[in-house]
Design an enzyme around this catalytic site. Structure first.
Site, short mmCIF file in Angstrom:
data_model
loop_
_atom_site.label_atom_id
_atom_site.label_comp_id
_atom_site.label_asym_id
_atom_site.label_seq_id
_atom_site.Cartn_x
_atom_site.Cartn_y
_atom_site.Cartn_z
N ILE A 116 47.46 30.47 76.20
CA ILE A 116 47.55 29.40 77.18
C ILE A 116 47.20 29.97 78.55
O ILE A 116 47.78 30.96 79.00
CB ILE A 116 48.96 28.77 77.21
CG1 ILE A 116 49.41 28.37 75.80
CG2 ILE A 116 49.00 27.60 78.19
CD1 ILE A 116 48.54 27.37 75.09
N GLU A 117 46.24 29.34 79.21
CA GLU A 117 45.81 29.72 80.54
C GLU A 117 46.21 28.58 81.48
O GLU A 117 45.87 27.43 81.25
CB GLU A 117 44.29 29.90 80.55
CG GLU A 117 43.68 30.20 81.89
CD GLU A 117 42.15 30.29 81.82
OE1 GLU A 117 41.54 30.56 82.87
OE2 GLU A 117 41.57 30.10 80.73
N VAL A 118 46.95 28.91 82.53
CA VAL A 118 47.29 27.92 83.56
C VAL A 118 46.55 28.36 84.81
O VAL A 118 46.67 29.51 85.25
CB VAL A 118 48.81 27.83 83.78
CG1 VAL A 118 49.12 26.89 84.95
CG2 VAL A 118 49.51 27.36 82.53
#
Length: 125
Positions: A116-118
């Site tokens: 997951i990349e924010v």
């Protein structure tokens, strides 16, 4: 021809554990639809959750997801929130390229090892 992404699907080992993680860590809204299926809603999109083998039309695997999510929070606030929730950051903050240009990103893994990349776009001048 295509205007936007409506939803994506993650294959997970435990749907309710994933719902709890995404609600707690990313403050997404849990929803139930179509015969009790579960999803996570945010903005105008959602992430549908499925168990391995639940959808015979694809070749999904647990932990094969890789998502980039855009936030309006400052990235420093995202990092502090992830740390407060006990989430290990695997990379970042780091400069990357998003669909609309340069972004700053942090990466972490969900309970099934989906990446997951924010990210945040810089303020417009």
């Amino acid at each position: 021809m295509i205007s936007h992404i409506d939803h994506v699907v993650l294959t997970v080992t435990d749907i309710e554990a994933s719902v709890a993680f995404y609600r707690r860590v990313l403050q997404m809204e849990a929803v139930t639809f179509a015969n009790g299926r579960r999803a996570l809603h945010f903005g105008n999109q959602k992430i549908n959750l499925q168990l391995l083998g639940q959808e015979p039309r694809n070749r999904a695997a647990v932990g094969s997801g890789d998502l980039c999510l855009i936030t309006r929070w400052p990235l420093s606030q995202v990092v502090a929130h992830l740390q407060a929730e006990g989430v290990d950051i695997v990379e970042g903050p780091v400069a990357k390229t998003g669909a609309q240009g340069v972004i700053q990103s942090v990466y972490f893994l969900d309970p099934d090892q989906n990446l997951i990349e924010v990210s945040v776009y810089p303020p417009q001048a």
